[in-house]
Scaffold this motif. Structure first.
Motif, PDB file in Angstrom:
ATOM      1  N   SER A   1       0.816  -1.220   0.000  1.00 56.96           N
ATOM      2  CA  SER A   1       0.000   0.000   0.000  1.00 56.96           C
ATOM      3  C   SER A   1       0.845   1.264   0.000  1.00 56.96           C
ATOM      4  CB  SER A   1      -0.910   0.016   1.228  1.00 56.96           C
ATOM      5  OG  SER A   1      -0.141   0.185   2.416  1.00 56.96           O
ATOM      6  N   GLY A   2       2.094   1.159   0.466  1.00 60.18           N
ATOM      7  CA  GLY A   2       2.939   2.337   0.605  1.00 60.18           C
ATOM      8  C   GLY A   2       2.636   3.142   1.854  1.00 60.18           C
ATOM      9  N   VAL A   3       1.748   2.623   2.699  1.00 64.12           N
ATOM     10  CA  VAL A   3       1.383   3.293   3.953  1.00 64.12           C
ATOM     11  C   VAL A   3       1.724   2.358   5.097  1.00 64.12           C
ATOM     12  CG1 VAL A   3      -0.465   4.361   5.276  1.00 64.12           C
ATOM     13  CG2 VAL A   3      -0.497   4.496   2.778  1.00 64.12           C
ATOM     14  N   GLU A   4       2.526   2.845   6.041  1.00 60.33           N
ATOM     15  CA  GLU A   4       3.075   1.973   7.089  1.00 60.33           C
ATOM     16  C   GLU A   4       2.005   1.245   7.888  1.00 60.33           C
ATOM     17  OE1 GLU A   4       6.066   2.222  10.968  1.00 60.33           O
ATOM     18  OE2 GLU A   4       5.720   3.995   9.729  1.00 60.33           O
ATOM     19  N   TRP A   5       0.980   1.968   8.341  1.00 61.80           N
ATOM     20  CA  TRP A   5      -0.011   1.331   9.230  1.00 61.80           C
ATOM     21  C   TRP A   5      -0.906   0.350   8.489  1.00 61.80           C
ATOM     22  CZ3 TRP A   5      -5.350   1.333   9.141  1.00 61.80           C
ATOM     23  CH2 TRP A   5      -5.986   2.259   8.323  1.00 61.80           C
ATOM     24  N   ILE A   6      -0.958   0.488   7.152  1.00 63.98           N
ATOM     25  CA  ILE A   6      -1.824  -0.379   6.356  1.00 63.98           C
ATOM     26  C   ILE A   6      -1.108  -1.645   5.912  1.00 63.98           C
ATOM     27  CG2 ILE A   6      -3.193  -0.551   4.240  1.00 63.98           C
ATOM     28  CD1 ILE A   6      -3.669   2.477   4.449  1.00 63.98           C
ATOM     29  N   GLY A   7       0.147  -1.491   5.504  1.00 58.91           N
ATOM     30  CA  GLY A   7       0.881  -2.657   4.986  1.00 58.91           C
ATOM     31  C   GLY A   7       0.347  -3.072   3.621  1.00 58.91           C
ATOM     32  N   LYS A   8       0.212  -4.360   3.389  1.00 56.11           N
ATOM     33  CA  LYS A   8      -0.283  -4.857   2.100  1.00 56.11           C
ATOM     34  C   LYS A   8      -1.802  -4.841   2.066  1.00 56.11           C
ATOM     35  CE  LYS A   8       3.665  -7.722   0.826  1.00 56.11           C
ATOM     36  NZ  LYS A   8       4.118  -9.072   0.389  1.00 56.11           N
ATOM     37  N   ILE A   9      -2.337  -4.580   0.867  1.00 57.10           N
ATOM     38  CA  ILE A   9      -3.780  -4.585   0.652  1.00 57.10           C
ATOM     39  C   ILE A   9      -4.096  -5.443  -0.573  1.00 57.10           C
ATOM     40  CG2 ILE A   9      -4.160  -2.308   1.666  1.00 57.10           C
ATOM     41  CD1 ILE A   9      -4.276  -1.187  -1.215  1.00 57.10           C
ATOM     42  N   PRO A  10      -5.344  -5.874  -0.731  1.00 57.80           N
ATOM     43  CA  PRO A  10      -5.718  -6.601  -1.950  1.00 57.80           C
ATOM     44  C   PRO A  10      -5.350  -5.795  -3.193  1.00 57.80           C
ATOM     45  CG  PRO A  10      -7.440  -6.831  -0.324  1.00 57.80           C
ATOM     46  CD  PRO A  10      -6.457  -5.848   0.240  1.00 57.80           C
ATOM     47  N   GLU A  11      -4.892  -6.463  -4.204  1.00 57.88           N
ATOM     48  CA  GLU A  11      -4.340  -5.816  -5.396  1.00 57.88           C
ATOM     49  C   GLU A  11      -5.338  -4.874  -6.075  1.00 57.88           C
ATOM     50  OE1 GLU A  11      -1.246  -7.481  -8.617  1.00 57.88           O
ATOM     51  OE2 GLU A  11      -3.256  -8.332  -8.827  1.00 57.88           O
ATOM     52  N   HIS A  12      -6.631  -5.206  -6.005  1.00 61.28           N
ATOM     53  CA  HIS A  12      -7.630  -4.398  -6.701  1.00 61.28           C
ATOM     54  C   HIS A  12      -8.157  -3.232  -5.852  1.00 61.28           C
ATOM     55  CE1 HIS A  12      -9.864  -7.398  -4.369  1.00 61.28           C
ATOM     56  NE2 HIS A  12     -10.924  -6.617  -4.427  1.00 61.28           N
ATOM     57  N   TRP A  13      -7.677  -3.079  -4.622  1.00 62.52           N
ATOM     58  CA  TRP A  13      -8.084  -1.966  -3.780  1.00 62.52           C
ATOM     59  C   TRP A  13      -7.294  -0.709  -4.139  1.00 62.52           C
ATOM     60  CZ3 TRP A  13      -9.070  -3.271   2.078  1.00 62.52           C
ATOM     61  CH2 TRP A  13     -10.038  -4.300   2.177  1.00 62.52           C
ATOM     62  N   GLU A  14      -7.802   0.438  -3.702  1.00 59.43           N
ATOM     63  CA  GLU A  14      -7.101   1.703  -3.862  1.00 59.43           C
ATOM     64  C   GLU A  14      -6.654   2.228  -2.498  1.00 59.43           C
ATOM     65  OE1 GLU A  14      -8.855   4.568  -6.870  1.00 59.43           O
ATOM     66  OE2 GLU A  14     -10.628   3.345  -6.409  1.00 59.43           O
ATOM     67  N   ILE A  15      -5.761   3.192  -2.540  1.00 55.51           N
ATOM     68  CA  ILE A  15      -5.420   3.977  -1.348  1.00 55.51           C
ATOM     69  C   ILE A  15      -5.866   5.406  -1.629  1.00 55.51           C
ATOM     70  CG2 ILE A  15      -3.553   4.968   0.032  1.00 55.51           C
ATOM     71  CD1 ILE A  15      -4.018   2.098   0.715  1.00 55.51           C
ATOM     72  N   LYS A  16      -6.681   5.947  -0.757  1.00 52.67           N
ATOM     73  CA  LYS A  16      -7.187   7.305  -0.960  1.00 52.67           C
ATOM     74  C   LYS A  16      -6.995   8.145   0.298  1.00 52.67           C
ATOM     75  CE  LYS A  16     -10.793   6.553  -4.457  1.00 52.67           C
ATOM     76  NZ  LYS A  16     -12.203   6.853  -4.819  1.00 52.67           N
ATOM     77  N   LYS A  17      -6.818   9.426   0.094  1.00 55.14           N
ATOM     78  CA  LYS A  17      -6.844  10.358   1.222  1.00 55.14           C
ATOM     79  C   LYS A  17      -8.297  10.645   1.573  1.00 55.14           C
ATOM     80  CE  LYS A  17      -2.445  12.730   0.395  1.00 55.14           C
ATOM     81  NZ  LYS A  17      -1.791  14.037   0.149  1.00 55.14           N
ATOM     82  N   ILE A  18      -8.559  10.806   2.870  1.00 59.61           N
ATOM     83  CA  ILE A  18      -9.928  11.048   3.310  1.00 59.61           C
ATOM     84  C   ILE A  18     -10.513  12.289   2.634  1.00 59.61           C
ATOM     85  CG2 ILE A  18     -11.323  11.744   5.307  1.00 59.61           C
ATOM     86  CD1 ILE A  18      -9.754   9.800   7.008  1.00 59.61           C
ATOM     87  N   LYS A  19      -9.699  13.311   2.409  1.00 61.38           N
ATOM     88  CA  LYS A  19     -10.212  14.542   1.799  1.00 61.38           C
ATOM     89  C   LYS A  19     -10.668  14.338   0.363  1.00 61.38           C
ATOM     90  CE  LYS A  19      -5.751  16.437   0.249  1.00 61.38           C
ATOM     91  NZ  LYS A  19      -4.801  17.570   0.408  1.00 61.38           N
ATOM     92  N   HIS A  20     -10.217  13.249  -0.268  1.00 59.77           N
ATOM     93  CA  HIS A  20     -10.657  12.958  -1.628  1.00 59.77           C
ATOM     94  C   HIS A  20     -11.944  12.138  -1.655  1.00 59.77           C
ATOM     95  CE1 HIS A  20      -6.194  13.537  -2.869  1.00 59.77           C
ATOM     96  NE2 HIS A  20      -6.868  14.680  -2.892  1.00 59.77           N
ATOM     97  N   ILE A  21     -12.385  11.718  -0.484  1.00 59.24           N
ATOM     98  CA  ILE A  21     -13.620  10.939  -0.370  1.00 59.24           C
ATOM     99  C   ILE A  21     -14.754  11.799   0.178  1.00 59.24           C
ATOM    100  CG2 ILE A  21     -14.696   8.931   0.746  1.00 59.24           C
ATOM    101  CD1 ILE A  21     -11.828   7.780   1.011  1.00 59.24           C
TER     102      ILE A  21
END
Length: 414
Positions: free
Chosen positions: A203-223
């Protein structure tokens, strides 16, 4: 022939016939401490007794003796007591009882801890009394037996209270383990999903680690937008409150003790107060950004939130998913301005990166978590109930021992 006599004290009832009754002023010296909270020094050499169960420290002492201490004002009145022998200091609004006569200091400690609250409540017009005055303490009636029986009572209570306290401590530790399990269950679900065989990516985010390949990473302000609550000023002005008002007033303490849903608060806003705050309605999600940082809550009531909260006015998805993102306790770590405590704001909340599955997967995750977390929450609820019952038993035990309701034989062979 009865072995008891009437104490002529409402909350004492009958006491053993051969026990004496004297006012507290004849049993010890009553003074107050001389230190202020700002004097505390973390890691200091001597204990510093304040108006809470927590004991601070400092590098100088004002007393070197056996003493009992109790809060003179604040929420600890009639509830907070300390017993200590040695060098210590006390807060200027803490009463310090010393130089005991006719009673053992430890016996008097147990007696006050058990009974002073009754006198405090009788002396006030409400259930929560803000302060206790020296005349009330001086005139406080104390019932006590001879020294030998006092020693037996103290030995009995020391032993029994330690057993109860050890049991309470173990259950509190158990709750901490359960809470850690709860966070782990939530974090695993919102970052890894429900399919253990799905292909993963970093994921590129320390607290998240790996995520399913088809998921996204988004900033809350973009949601969603992130906005802050608001408070009428000054907040203690009674014109902003009305028990018959439409909107409840949410404090950090209300959210801290709530679960997923906020069902009640201690205060209600007036129409004027509500007009100067931010209104929330059943189903709305908000998150604390000061005090108990990052605690999310979904409102079940009409309420108003102050500027210690943020809310999400145009969030279009199931709010329970975002609730669980915050409930895992990881997303806001390392953010905010660090002072005496962590404080977040709309910008730092908006910048938080979170895992983002499809809306359909979010619903599946929510459904699974509601079942799994509910099991954990029921365990916590049961354990907290057991702790409260143990505390009630401890209090009843002390009361019965220091008022002669338990016989000497019970103390010797229990």
């Amino acid at each position: 022939m009865s072995n008891t006599k009437e104490s002529h004290v409402q909350w004492l009832g009958e006491v053993p016939k051969n026990w004496r009754t004297l006012k507290l002023k004849f049993l010890c010296d009553i003074n107050t401490g001389s230190k202020d909270t700002q004097d505390k020094l973390p890691g200091g050499k001597y204990p510093f007794f304040v108006r809470s169960p927590h004991v601070e420290s400092l590098d100088e002492f004002t007393h070197d003796e056996e003493a009992i201490m109790t809060a003179g004002d604040g929420v600890g009145v009639g509830k907070v007591f300390h017993y200590y022998e040695g060098k210590f200091a006390a807060h200027q609004r803490v009463y310090v009882f010393t130089k005991f006569k006719n009673t053992l200091g430890k016996y008097l400690y147990y007696y006050l801890m058990s009974n002073l609250k009754f006198e405090v409540l009788m002396g006030g017009a409400k259930s929560t009394v803000d302060s206790i005055r020296r005349p009330m303490l001086s005139e406080f009636p104390v019932v006590f037996p001879n020294f030998e029986l006092q020693k037996k009572i103290v030995r009995f209570l020391d032993r029994k209270i330690k057993q109860v306290n050890d049991l309470i401590f173990s259950k509190q530790n158990y709750i901490e383990l359960i809470e850690e399990q709860r966070q782990s269950i939530i974090t695993e679900a919102v970052t890894k999903g429900l399919n253990p065989n799905v292909k993963m990516k970093d994921s590129g985010v320390e607290w998240i680690g790996k995520i399913p390949e088809h998921w996204e990473i988004k900033k809350i302000k973009h949601i969603t937008q992130v906005k802050r609550g608001a408070s009428p000023r000054p907040i203690d002005d009674q014109k902003y409150f009305d028990d018959d008002g439409e909107f409840a007033w949410v404090r950090i303490a209300d959210v801290s003790k709530a679960g997923m849903y906020l069902n009640e608060t201690l205060q209600v806003m007036s129409e004027l107060g509500a007009s100067l705050s931010i209104k929330q309605y059943p189903g709305d999600l908000f998150v604390s950004i000061a005090g108990t940082v990052g605690k999310p809550c979904i409102s079940n009531i009409k309420c108003c939130i102050h500027d210690g909260f943020v809310y999400f006015p145009n969030y279009k998805y199931n709010k329970k998913f975002l609730y669980y993102i915050f409930a895992c306790g990881q997303s806001y770590r390392g953010l905010g301005k660090m002072g005496t405590q962590l404080n977040l704001n709309t910008d730092t909340i908006g910048e938080i990166k979170i895992p983002w599955p499809s809306a359909k997967e979010q619903e599946g995750i929510i459904s699974k978590l509601e079942k799994d977390v509910n099991k954990v929450d029921k365990l916590v609820e049961l354990t907290n109930y057991q702790i409260e019952k143990l505390k009630e038993y401890r209090q009843a035990l002390i009361y019965e021992a220091v008022t002669g309701k338990i016989s000497v034989r019970d103390m010797e062979f229990d």
